[in-house]
Design a protein around this motif. Structure first.
Motif, mmCIF file in Angstrom:
data_model
loop_
_atom_site.group_PDB
_atom_site.id
_atom_site.type_symbol
_atom_site.label_atom_id
_atom_site.label_comp_id
_atom_site.label_asym_id
_atom_site.label_seq_id
_atom_site.Cartn_x
_atom_site.Cartn_y
_atom_site.Cartn_z
ATOM 1 N N GLN A 12 0.818 -1.212 0.000
ATOM 2 C CA GLN A 12 0.000 0.000 0.000
ATOM 3 C C GLN A 12 0.852 1.263 0.000
ATOM 4 O O GLN A 12 0.500 2.254 -0.644
ATOM 5 C CB GLN A 12 -0.977 -0.022 1.173
ATOM 6 N N LEU A 13 1.969 1.250 0.700
ATOM 7 C CA LEU A 13 2.853 2.420 0.731
ATOM 8 C C LEU A 13 3.561 2.631 -0.608
ATOM 9 O O LEU A 13 4.039 3.731 -0.898
ATOM 10 C CB LEU A 13 3.861 2.303 1.869
ATOM 11 N N GLY A 14 3.602 1.606 -1.427
ATOM 12 C CA GLY A 14 4.199 1.723 -2.758
ATOM 13 C C GLY A 14 3.517 2.776 -3.616
ATOM 14 O O GLY A 14 4.129 3.332 -4.533
ATOM 15 N N VAL A 15 2.259 3.070 -3.322
ATOM 16 C CA VAL A 15 1.512 4.104 -4.045
ATOM 17 C C VAL A 15 2.195 5.470 -3.917
ATOM 18 O O VAL A 15 2.065 6.329 -4.788
ATOM 19 C CB VAL A 15 0.056 4.172 -3.515
ATOM 20 N N PRO A 18 7.963 5.407 -2.983
ATOM 21 C CA PRO A 18 9.084 5.611 -2.065
ATOM 22 C C PRO A 18 10.448 5.414 -2.732
ATOM 23 O O PRO A 18 10.626 4.498 -3.537
ATOM 24 C CB PRO A 18 8.860 4.578 -0.968
ATOM 25 N N LEU A 19 11.365 6.298 -2.376
ATOM 26 C CA LEU A 19 12.764 6.147 -2.776
ATOM 27 C C LEU A 19 13.464 5.214 -1.795
ATOM 28 O O LEU A 19 14.454 4.579 -2.117
ATOM 29 C CB LEU A 19 13.452 7.513 -2.787
ATOM 30 N N HIS A 20 12.936 5.175 -0.580
ATOM 31 C CA HIS A 20 13.407 4.277 0.478
ATOM 32 C C HIS A 20 12.192 3.923 1.323
ATOM 33 O O HIS A 20 11.367 4.781 1.620
ATOM 34 C CB HIS A 20 14.461 4.986 1.348
ATOM 35 N N LEU A 21 12.089 2.639 1.707
ATOM 36 C CA LEU A 21 10.974 2.207 2.533
ATOM 37 C C LEU A 21 11.417 1.071 3.436
ATOM 38 O O LEU A 21 11.942 0.064 2.971
ATOM 39 C CB LEU A 21 9.803 1.728 1.660
ATOM 40 N N GLU A 38 0.840 -9.367 14.645
ATOM 41 C CA GLU A 38 1.213 -8.191 13.865
ATOM 42 C C GLU A 38 0.284 -7.052 14.269
ATOM 43 O O GLU A 38 -0.843 -6.967 13.799
ATOM 44 C CB GLU A 38 1.078 -8.465 12.369
ATOM 45 N N SER A 39 0.763 -6.181 15.158
ATOM 46 C CA SER A 39 -0.100 -5.111 15.652
ATOM 47 C C SER A 39 0.590 -3.760 15.733
ATOM 48 O O SER A 39 -0.073 -2.735 15.759
ATOM 49 C CB SER A 39 -0.635 -5.475 17.041
ATOM 50 N N HIS A 40 1.919 -3.741 15.810
ATOM 51 C CA HIS A 40 2.684 -2.504 15.951
ATOM 52 C C HIS A 40 3.772 -2.455 14.874
ATOM 53 O O HIS A 40 4.584 -3.370 14.781
ATOM 54 C CB HIS A 40 3.364 -2.446 17.323
ATOM 55 N N PHE A 41 3.778 -1.372 14.111
ATOM 56 C CA PHE A 41 4.751 -1.237 13.036
ATOM 57 C C PHE A 41 5.409 0.139 13.058
ATOM 58 O O PHE A 41 4.804 1.121 13.491
ATOM 59 C CB PHE A 41 4.082 -1.424 11.666
ATOM 60 N N LYS A 42 6.634 0.170 12.566
ATOM 61 C CA LYS A 42 7.338 1.434 12.341
ATOM 62 C C LYS A 42 7.606 1.521 10.845
ATOM 63 O O LYS A 42 8.083 0.564 10.242
ATOM 64 C CB LYS A 42 8.653 1.476 13.118
ATOM 65 N N VAL A 43 7.278 2.675 10.276
ATOM 66 C CA VAL A 43 7.478 2.921 8.850
ATOM 67 C C VAL A 43 8.479 4.061 8.689
ATOM 68 O O VAL A 43 8.306 5.131 9.279
ATOM 69 C CB VAL A 43 6.147 3.293 8.164
ATOM 70 N N ILE A 44 9.514 3.802 7.924
ATOM 71 C CA ILE A 44 10.458 4.849 7.511
ATOM 72 C C ILE A 44 10.300 4.949 6.005
ATOM 73 O O ILE A 44 10.564 3.987 5.275
ATOM 74 C CB ILE A 44 11.921 4.515 7.882
ATOM 75 N N ILE A 45 9.816 6.093 5.552
ATOM 76 C CA ILE A 45 9.531 6.261 4.129
ATOM 77 C C ILE A 45 10.097 7.580 3.629
ATOM 78 O O ILE A 45 9.946 8.614 4.270
ATOM 79 C CB ILE A 45 8.011 6.146 3.846
#
Length: 105
Positions: A12-15, A18-21, A38-45
């Motif tokens: 979904q974040l591919g939309v 991202p240059l980095h994900l 799977e309930s907690h995530f960290k996203v660096i985008i």
């Protein structure tokens, strides 16, 4: 084959082109964890779409493409830590996450 939540987030974040994900499952560091949770995530985008945006606007963009996965919208993800940068802002470092007050010590 069933796709993991981590894979769904990446897709979904591919939309946002991202240059980095990095999508990091941090569920094991939180209370109530069991193997496979799977309930907690960290996203660096890092994306050009964040150029010139304020922090809240960057978060809104991420939420707009992931909202169906978030608890607030009936999804399974309880927490999503967002670290969104434009190409010019990205320094290559991954911010650390705070300790969960409910995690097993």
């Amino acid at each position: 084959m069933v796709m993991s939540l981590q894979q769904k987030l990446i897709e979904q974040l591919g939309v946002l082109s991202p240059l980095h994900l990095d999508v990091i499952n941090e569920s094991a560091h939180h209370g109530g964890y069991f193997p496979g949770k799977e309930s907690h995530f960290k996203v660096i985008i890092v994306s050009d779409v964040f150029e010139g945006l304020r922090l809240v606007q960057k978060h809104q963009k991420v939420y707009s493409v992931t909202q169906n996965l978030l608890v607030a919208h009936g999804g399974p993800i309880h927490a999503l830590a967002i670290h969104a940068y434009s190409k010019a802002q990205w320094n290559g470092q991954v911010p650390s996450s705070p300790e969960c007050a409910h995690a097993k010590k």
